[in-house]
Design a protein around this motif. Sequence first.
Motif, PDB file in Angstrom:
ATOM      1  N   ARG A   1      19.858 -36.590  22.927  1.00 11.38           N
ATOM      2  CA  ARG A   1      20.619 -35.713  22.023  1.00 11.38           C
ATOM      3  C   ARG A   1      19.714 -35.091  20.955  1.00 11.38           C
ATOM      4  NH1 ARG A   1      26.303 -38.616  20.392  1.00 11.38           N
ATOM      5  NH2 ARG A   1      27.129 -38.894  22.471  1.00 11.38           N
ATOM      6  N   LEU A   2      18.734 -35.856  20.490  1.00  6.63           N
ATOM      7  CA  LEU A   2      17.850 -35.333  19.442  1.00  6.63           C
ATOM      8  C   LEU A   2      16.989 -34.196  19.995  1.00  6.63           C
ATOM      9  CD1 LEU A   2      16.763 -35.367  16.596  1.00  6.63           C
ATOM     10  CD2 LEU A   2      15.321 -37.292  17.171  1.00  6.63           C
ATOM     11  N   ILE A   3      16.491 -34.371  21.209  1.00 13.22           N
ATOM     12  CA  ILE A   3      15.678 -33.309  21.822  1.00 13.22           C
ATOM     13  C   ILE A   3      16.524 -32.053  22.028  1.00 13.22           C
ATOM     14  CG2 ILE A   3      14.513 -32.636  23.979  1.00 13.22           C
ATOM     15  CD1 ILE A   3      12.958 -35.108  23.847  1.00 13.22           C
ATOM     16  N   ASN A   4      17.734 -32.233  22.533  1.00 20.38           N
ATOM     17  CA  ASN A   4      18.619 -31.076  22.737  1.00 20.38           C
ATOM     18  C   ASN A   4      18.926 -30.380  21.414  1.00 20.38           C
ATOM     19  OD1 ASN A   4      18.678 -31.545  25.428  1.00 20.38           O
ATOM     20  ND2 ASN A   4      20.594 -32.685  25.405  1.00 20.38           N
ATOM     21  N   TYR A   5      19.093 -31.186  20.370  1.00 23.54           N
ATOM     22  CA  TYR A   5      19.392 -30.642  19.039  1.00 23.54           C
ATOM     23  C   TYR A   5      18.219 -29.786  18.542  1.00 23.54           C
ATOM     24  CZ  TYR A   5      20.424 -30.675  13.998  1.00 23.54           C
ATOM     25  OH  TYR A   5      20.650 -30.315  12.691  1.00 23.54           O
ATOM     26  N   VAL A   6      17.006 -30.318  18.721  1.00 20.95           N
ATOM     27  CA  VAL A   6      15.802 -29.584  18.269  1.00 20.95           C
ATOM     28  C   VAL A   6      15.670 -28.266  19.044  1.00 20.95           C
ATOM     29  CG1 VAL A   6      13.273 -29.661  18.133  1.00 20.95           C
ATOM     30  CG2 VAL A   6      14.597 -31.673  17.518  1.00 20.95           C
ATOM     31  N   ILE A   7      15.875 -28.319  20.366  1.00 21.25           N
ATOM     32  CA  ILE A   7      15.769 -27.100  21.194  1.00 21.25           C
ATOM     33  C   ILE A   7      16.786 -26.063  20.711  1.00 21.25           C
ATOM     34  CG2 ILE A   7      16.120 -26.173  23.540  1.00 21.25           C
ATOM     35  CD1 ILE A   7      14.949 -28.822  24.603  1.00 21.25           C
ATOM     36  N   GLU A   8      18.005 -26.539  20.495  1.00 18.18           N
ATOM     37  CA  GLU A   8      19.073 -25.634  20.042  1.00 18.18           C
ATOM     38  C   GLU A   8      18.719 -24.970  18.703  1.00 18.18           C
ATOM     39  OE1 GLU A   8      23.480 -26.418  18.645  1.00 18.18           O
ATOM     40  OE2 GLU A   8      22.982 -27.601  20.410  1.00 18.18           O
ATOM     41  N   ARG A   9      18.182 -25.778  17.782  1.00 22.92           N
ATOM     42  CA  ARG A   9      17.813 -25.246  16.460  1.00 22.92           C
ATOM     43  C   ARG A   9      16.674 -24.234  16.565  1.00 22.92           C
ATOM     44  NH1 ARG A   9      21.307 -26.825  12.292  1.00 22.92           N
ATOM     45  NH2 ARG A   9      19.662 -26.156  10.912  1.00 22.92           N
ATOM     46  N   LEU A  10      15.683 -24.576  17.410  1.00 17.35           N
ATOM     47  CA  LEU A  10      14.540 -23.666  17.556  1.00 17.35           C
ATOM     48  C   LEU A  10      14.985 -22.345  18.170  1.00 17.35           C
ATOM     49  CD1 LEU A  10      11.766 -26.144  18.737  1.00 17.35           C
ATOM     50  CD2 LEU A  10      11.849 -24.940  16.563  1.00 17.35           C
ATOM     51  N   GLU A  11      15.876 -22.424  19.159  1.00 16.02           N
ATOM     52  CA  GLU A  11      16.349 -21.200  19.808  1.00 16.02           C
ATOM     53  C   GLU A  11      17.122 -20.330  18.820  1.00 16.02           C
ATOM     54  OE1 GLU A  11      16.472 -22.547  24.487  1.00 16.02           O
ATOM     55  OE2 GLU A  11      18.288 -22.706  23.285  1.00 16.02           O
ATOM     56  N   LYS A  12      17.819 -20.981  17.904  1.00 18.56           N
ATOM     57  CA  LYS A  12      18.563 -20.211  16.894  1.00 18.56           C
ATOM     58  C   LYS A  12      17.622 -19.440  15.969  1.00 18.56           C
ATOM     59  CE  LYS A  12      22.973 -22.461  16.524  1.00 18.56           C
ATOM     60  NZ  LYS A  12      23.688 -23.575  15.981  1.00 18.56           N
ATOM     61  N   THR A  13      16.409 -19.994  15.801  1.00 22.00           N
ATOM     62  CA  THR A  13      15.443 -19.296  14.950  1.00 22.00           C
ATOM     63  C   THR A  13      14.550 -18.362  15.797  1.00 22.00           C
ATOM     64  OG1 THR A  13      13.960 -21.192  15.127  1.00 22.00           O
ATOM     65  CG2 THR A  13      15.300 -21.076  13.155  1.00 22.00           C
ATOM     66  N   ARG A  14      15.033 -18.106  17.019  1.00 22.72           N
ATOM     67  CA  ARG A  14      14.394 -17.167  17.963  1.00 22.72           C
ATOM     68  C   ARG A  14      13.025 -17.625  18.464  1.00 22.72           C
ATOM     69  NH1 ARG A  14      16.215 -11.795  15.091  1.00 22.72           N
ATOM     70  NH2 ARG A  14      18.437 -12.043  15.352  1.00 22.72           N
ATOM     71  N   VAL A  15      12.788 -18.932  18.455  1.00 24.45           N
ATOM     72  CA  VAL A  15      11.554 -19.453  19.048  1.00 24.45           C
ATOM     73  C   VAL A  15      11.781 -19.503  20.558  1.00 24.45           C
ATOM     74  CG1 VAL A  15      10.063 -21.491  19.273  1.00 24.45           C
ATOM     75  CG2 VAL A  15      10.937 -20.830  17.032  1.00 24.45           C
ATOM     76  N   VAL A  16      10.856 -18.914  21.318  1.00 18.83           N
ATOM     77  CA  VAL A  16      11.016 -18.935  22.776  1.00 18.83           C
ATOM     78  C   VAL A  16      10.531 -20.287  23.305  1.00 18.83           C
ATOM     79  CG1 VAL A  16      10.406 -17.784  24.953  1.00 18.83           C
ATOM     80  CG2 VAL A  16      10.677 -16.434  22.848  1.00 18.83           C
ATOM     81  N   MET A  17      11.419 -21.000  23.981  1.00 15.68           N
ATOM     82  CA  MET A  17      11.079 -22.343  24.462  1.00 15.68           C
ATOM     83  C   MET A  17      10.432 -22.251  25.848  1.00 15.68           C
ATOM     84  SD  MET A  17      11.704 -24.256  21.995  1.00 15.68           S
ATOM     85  CE  MET A  17      11.320 -25.806  22.767  1.00 15.68           C
ATOM     86  N   ASN A  18       9.111 -22.135  25.894  1.00 12.51           N
ATOM     87  CA  ASN A  18       8.430 -22.122  27.189  1.00 12.51           C
ATOM     88  C   ASN A  18       8.135 -23.559  27.637  1.00 12.51           C
ATOM     89  OD1 ASN A  18       6.322 -22.960  25.622  1.00 12.51           O
ATOM     90  ND2 ASN A  18       5.343 -20.955  25.545  1.00 12.51           N
ATOM     91  N   GLU A  19       7.546 -23.672  28.818  1.00  9.19           N
ATOM     92  CA  GLU A  19       7.292 -24.993  29.424  1.00  9.19           C
ATOM     93  C   GLU A  19       6.413 -25.871  28.532  1.00  9.19           C
ATOM     94  OE1 GLU A  19       5.643 -26.560  33.600  1.00  9.19           O
ATOM     95  OE2 GLU A  19       6.523 -24.550  33.612  1.00  9.19           O
ATOM     96  N   GLU A  20       5.422 -25.222  27.929  1.00  8.75           N
ATOM     97  CA  GLU A  20       4.477 -25.953  27.075  1.00  8.75           C
ATOM     98  C   GLU A  20       5.184 -26.604  25.874  1.00  8.75           C
ATOM     99  OE1 GLU A  20       0.499 -25.019  24.468  1.00  8.75           O
ATOM    100  OE2 GLU A  20       1.364 -23.405  25.661  1.00  8.75           O
ATOM    101  N   LYS A  21       6.090 -25.866  25.275  1.00  6.82           N
ATOM    102  CA  LYS A  21       6.830 -26.384  24.108  1.00  6.82           C
ATOM    103  C   LYS A  21       7.788 -27.506  24.525  1.00  6.82           C
ATOM    104  CE  LYS A  21       6.556 -22.298  21.238  1.00  6.82           C
ATOM    105  NZ  LYS A  21       6.796 -20.936  21.674  1.00  6.82           N
ATOM    106  N   ILE A  22       8.400 -27.328  25.683  1.00  9.89           N
ATOM    107  CA  ILE A  22       9.315 -28.371  26.177  1.00  9.89           C
ATOM    108  C   ILE A  22       8.519 -29.655  26.450  1.00  9.89           C
ATOM    109  CG2 ILE A  22      10.865 -29.036  28.099  1.00  9.89           C
ATOM    110  CD1 ILE A  22      12.236 -26.905  26.512  1.00  9.89           C
ATOM    111  N   GLU A  23       7.334 -29.487  27.031  1.00 16.59           N
ATOM    112  CA  GLU A  23       6.475 -30.651  27.314  1.00 16.59           C
ATOM    113  C   GLU A  23       6.098 -31.366  26.020  1.00 16.59           C
ATOM    114  OE1 GLU A  23       3.045 -29.696  29.574  1.00 16.59           O
ATOM    115  OE2 GLU A  23       4.143 -29.612  31.475  1.00 16.59           O
ATOM    116  N   LEU A  24       5.778 -30.573  25.020  1.00 19.44           N
ATOM    117  CA  LEU A  24       5.395 -31.131  23.715  1.00 19.44           C
ATOM    118  C   LEU A  24       6.536 -31.943  23.106  1.00 19.44           C
ATOM    119  CD1 LEU A  24       2.672 -30.755  22.363  1.00 19.44           C
ATOM    120  CD2 LEU A  24       3.694 -28.991  20.925  1.00 19.44           C
ATOM    121  N   LEU A  25       7.756 -31.446  23.284  1.00 18.12           N
ATOM    122  CA  LEU A  25       8.920 -32.163  22.759  1.00 18.12           C
ATOM    123  C   LEU A  25       9.159 -33.483  23.487  1.00 18.12           C
ATOM    124  CD1 LEU A  25      11.666 -29.433  22.177  1.00 18.12           C
ATOM    125  CD2 LEU A  25      10.606 -30.871  20.468  1.00 18.12           C
ATOM    126  N   HIS A  26       8.648 -33.549  24.722  1.00 18.86           N
ATOM    127  CA  HIS A  26       8.823 -34.779  25.516  1.00 18.86           C
ATOM    128  C   HIS A  26       7.579 -35.672  25.458  1.00 18.86           C
ATOM    129  CE1 HIS A  26      12.185 -32.423  27.040  1.00 18.86           C
ATOM    130  NE2 HIS A  26      12.694 -33.564  27.431  1.00 18.86           N
TER     131      HIS A  26
END
Length: 179
Positions: A130-155
């Motif tokens: 849930r925390l990872i999903n929350y962070v992704i959602e927040r970043l997308e709201k600030t128009r950060v493009v979530m590419n594979e590299e960023k997703i990997e970093l979050l994991h």
Amino acid sequence: MSLKLLDITREIGIVTYDYPFGDYEVHEGFRGKPHYEYEKCIGCAACAIACPPNAINVSYLKDEDKSKWEFDCGRCIFCARCEEVCPTGAIYLTKEFENSVRFNKEDLLQIGELEVVRCRVCNKPFTTKRLINYVIERLEKTRVVMNEEKIELLHTCPECKKNQAVEQFTKSVRYGGFK
Ligand code: SF4
Ligand code: SF4
């Protein structure tokens, strides 16, 4: 004198309550028992870090691969720090003041279990889904493009991120890329 007192009493009216035989309305802003909304909790542990008497504890259940959020009302001092720091409004103080239990202290506990995420490098559990999903959602709201590299970093857990940064830095120094 007693007649004067009677007059004063009549003028002021009833100032006591029937409680516990009747209801007792607490004042606005009264800080009573914290309420936990499991559905809103992302398992960030901000409340546990902020709680002065350690009434909230977030731990990892190894056998079940889950994170356990636990609140012990018996330790609570009703300071509302948890409410202040919770990013999702999953915990807030209510007006409830009847907090005693009869025989079982377990009745003072509230528990929530959340699915954990393991580090993609070392496989250690380090956060919740849930925390990872929350962070992704927040970043997308600030128009950060979530590419594979960023997703990997979050994991990736903080320890492995640190090791990767040191490794990259060492390589850049060794091969002359560091300026
Ligand atoms: S109100 Fe204060 S003591 Fe109670 S759980 Fe929240 S932070 Fe802890
Ligand atoms: S701060 Fe809120 S979201 Fe984070 S663990 Fe506590 S209750 Fe859950």
